[in-house]
Design a protein around this motif. Structure first.
Motif, PDB file in Angstrom:
ATOM      1  N   ARG A 190       0.905  -1.124  -0.060  1.00 41.72           N
ATOM      2  CA  ARG A 190      -0.139  -0.121  -0.024  1.00 41.72           C
ATOM      3  C   ARG A 190       1.055   1.246  -0.170  1.00 41.72           C
ATOM      4  N   ALA A 191       0.244   2.383  -0.328  1.00 39.88           N
ATOM      5  CA  ALA A 191       0.873   3.657  -0.669  1.00 39.88           C
ATOM      6  C   ALA A 191       0.068   4.765  -0.674  1.00 39.88           C
ATOM      7  N   ARG A 192       0.470   5.824  -0.165  1.00 41.13           N
ATOM      8  CA  ARG A 192      -0.395   6.912  -0.225  1.00 41.13           C
ATOM      9  C   ARG A 192       0.090   8.027  -1.270  1.00 41.13           C
ATOM     10  N   GLN A 193      -0.510   8.627  -2.052  1.00 38.26           N
ATOM     11  CA  GLN A 193      -0.228   9.602  -3.106  1.00 38.26           C
ATOM     12  C   GLN A 193      -0.775  10.919  -2.980  1.00 38.26           C
ATOM     13  N   THR A 194      -0.080  11.768  -3.359  1.00 34.71           N
ATOM     14  CA  THR A 194      -0.647  13.282  -3.178  1.00 34.71           C
ATOM     15  C   THR A 194      -0.422  13.864  -4.692  1.00 34.71           C
ATOM     16  N   THR A 195      -1.645  14.415  -5.000  1.00 34.85           N
ATOM     17  CA  THR A 195      -1.365  14.857  -6.345  1.00 34.85           C
ATOM     18  C   THR A 195      -2.023  16.222  -6.359  1.00 34.85           C
ATOM     19  N   LEU A 196      -1.592  17.202  -7.358  1.00 33.51           N
ATOM     20  CA  LEU A 196      -2.001  18.509  -7.418  1.00 33.51           C
ATOM     21  C   LEU A 196      -2.283  18.497  -8.945  1.00 33.51           C
ATOM     22  N   GLU A 197      -3.633  18.913  -9.099  1.00 31.84           N
ATOM     23  CA  GLU A 197      -4.164  19.475 -10.522  1.00 31.84           C
ATOM     24  C   GLU A 197      -4.993  20.445 -10.432  1.00 31.84           C
ATOM     25  N   ASN A 198      -4.712  21.306 -11.255  1.00 30.00           N
ATOM     26  CA  ASN A 198      -5.771  22.623 -11.479  1.00 30.00           C
ATOM     27  C   ASN A 198      -5.544  23.349 -10.076  1.00 30.00           C
ATOM     28  N   GLY A 199      -4.418  23.387  -9.306  1.00 23.93           N
ATOM     29  CA  GLY A 199      -4.766  23.778  -7.974  1.00 23.93           C
ATOM     30  C   GLY A 199      -5.201  23.369  -6.777  1.00 23.93           C
ATOM     31  N   VAL A 200      -5.754  22.155  -7.159  1.00 19.65           N
ATOM     32  CA  VAL A 200      -6.210  21.299  -6.122  1.00 19.65           C
ATOM     33  C   VAL A 200      -5.470  19.840  -5.627  1.00 19.65           C
ATOM     34  N   GLN A 201      -5.108  20.148  -4.492  1.00 19.27           N
ATOM     35  CA  GLN A 201      -4.544  19.046  -3.939  1.00 19.27           C
ATOM     36  C   GLN A 201      -5.181  17.716  -3.201  1.00 19.27           C
ATOM     37  N   THR A 202      -5.023  16.581  -3.630  1.00 19.34           N
ATOM     38  CA  THR A 202      -5.591  15.273  -3.316  1.00 19.34           C
ATOM     39  C   THR A 202      -4.896  14.428  -2.598  1.00 19.34           C
ATOM     40  N   THR A 203      -5.247  13.476  -1.533  1.00 19.88           N
ATOM     41  CA  THR A 203      -4.445  12.660  -1.149  1.00 19.88           C
ATOM     42  C   THR A 203      -5.454  11.206  -1.233  1.00 19.88           C
ATOM     43  N   SER A 204      -4.899  10.235  -1.587  1.00 13.34           N
ATOM     44  CA  SER A 204      -5.382   8.958  -1.821  1.00 13.34           C
ATOM     45  C   SER A 204      -4.636   7.899  -1.542  1.00 13.34           C
ATOM     46  N   THR A 205      -5.112   6.643  -1.144  1.00 13.34           N
ATOM     47  CA  THR A 205      -4.352   5.420  -0.762  1.00 13.34           C
ATOM     48  C   THR A 205      -4.766   4.284  -1.863  1.00 13.34           C
ATOM     49  N   PHE A 206      -3.698   3.649  -2.151  1.00 17.04           N
ATOM     50  CA  PHE A 206      -3.885   2.543  -3.136  1.00 17.04           C
ATOM     51  C   PHE A 206      -3.188   1.448  -2.868  1.00 17.04           C
ATOM     52  N   GLU A 207      -3.325   0.125  -3.516  1.00 18.57           N
ATOM     53  CA  GLU A 207      -2.641  -1.023  -3.222  1.00 18.57           C
ATOM     54  C   GLU A 207      -2.166  -1.731  -4.183  1.00 18.57           C
ATOM     55  N   VAL A 208      -1.135  -2.369  -4.552  1.00 21.75           N
ATOM     56  CA  VAL A 208      -0.932  -3.216  -5.619  1.00 21.75           C
ATOM     57  C   VAL A 208      -1.509  -4.435  -5.694  1.00 21.75           C
ATOM     58  N   SER A 209      -2.522  -4.526  -6.580  1.00 17.00           N
ATOM     59  CA  SER A 209      -3.396  -5.672  -6.780  1.00 17.00           C
ATOM     60  C   SER A 209      -2.903  -6.824  -7.852  1.00 17.00           C
ATOM     61  N   LYS A 210      -1.955  -6.271  -8.642  1.00 15.32           N
ATOM     62  CA  LYS A 210      -1.511  -7.466  -9.637  1.00 15.32           C
ATOM     63  C   LYS A 210       0.193  -7.315  -9.834  1.00 15.32           C
ATOM     64  N   LEU A 211       0.739  -8.159  -9.686  1.00 14.33           N
ATOM     65  CA  LEU A 211       2.271  -8.106 -10.245  1.00 14.33           C
ATOM     66  C   LEU A 211       2.557  -9.453 -10.978  1.00 14.33           C
ATOM     67  N   ASP A 212       2.668  -9.311 -12.163  1.00 15.86           N
ATOM     68  CA  ASP A 212       2.970 -10.392 -13.085  1.00 15.86           C
ATOM     69  C   ASP A 212       4.213 -10.032 -14.001  1.00 15.86           C
ATOM     70  N   PRO A 213       5.386 -10.370 -13.403  1.00 17.31           N
ATOM     71  CA  PRO A 213       6.420 -10.030 -14.208  1.00 17.31           C
ATOM     72  C   PRO A 213       6.614 -10.890 -15.479  1.00 17.31           C
ATOM     73  N   PRO A 214       7.100 -10.498 -16.582  1.00 19.53           N
ATOM     74  CA  PRO A 214       7.171  -9.015 -16.895  1.00 19.53           C
ATOM     75  C   PRO A 214       6.034  -8.397 -17.826  1.00 19.53           C
ATOM     76  N   ASN A 215       4.810  -9.039 -17.449  1.00 18.41           N
ATOM     77  CA  ASN A 215       3.734  -8.568 -18.158  1.00 18.41           C
ATOM     78  C   ASN A 215       2.620  -7.615 -17.919  1.00 18.41           C
ATOM     79  N   SER A 216       2.337  -7.482 -16.443  1.00 16.06           N
ATOM     80  CA  SER A 216       1.680  -6.718 -16.084  1.00 16.06           C
ATOM     81  C   SER A 216       1.671  -6.307 -14.490  1.00 16.06           C
TER      82      SER A 216
END
Length: 166
Positions: A60-86
């Protein structure tokens, strides 16, 4: 006017070829995702791994984005890791999915495919579905182009360093 039967999700996707091997592409995008994601996605200001710096299914990780002057924070997780395809991430705090797929064209060429999906858009935003979809398509195109450019730039710089050492 209001289409109640409209799907709740909206997505955009794009593909781009690069003159880099599938193994290098997967390493750059998936295995070093926490480090490199802000490099190809200019809206991402910061990515903070929450449990480990190592990318793995369930990480899991938390990302902070800034778009059009609006800062947003969201959390996501890695759901698929299939080397080297996806590689795939799923939003936890916000319902989104980012999917990266890689297909080998030959030993030194790879097609990078990216799809971003809002799994559910608010009822109030549904009339703007086409605008959202267009923005997601443009964002997906920029994503795959940025990844390819960064990879090719790195390969060129690495090749120049090897040549100067010879």
């Amino acid at each position: 006017m209001f289409e109640l039967g409209m799907p709740k999700s909206v997505s955009g996707h794009a593909a781009h070829d690069t003159s880099v091997s599938i193994e290098r592409v997967f390493d750059f995008v998936a295995e070093k995702f926490f480090e490199n994601y802000p490099r190809w996605c200019p809206q991402v200001v910061e990515v903070i791994p929450l449990d480990s710096d190592v990318v793995h299914i369930g990480a899991r990780a938390r990302q902070t984005t800034l778009e059009n002057g609006v800062q947003t924070t969201s959390t996501f997780e890695v759901s698929k890791l299939d080397p080297p395809n996806s590689f795939e991430i799923l939003g936890i705090s916000d319902r989104f999915r980012g999917e990266y797929k890689f297909s080998k064209k030959n030993s030194n060429e790879t097609t990078i495919f990216f799809q971003f999906e809002f799994q559910e858009i608010d009822f109030a935003m549904r009339p703007f579905r086409k605008l959202i979809e267009r923005a997601l398509i443009e964002g997906a195109q920029a994503t795959v182009q940025n990844i390819a450019s960064l990879l090719e730039q790195h390969e060129t710089e690495s090749g120049a360093k090897r040549s100067s050492l010879s």
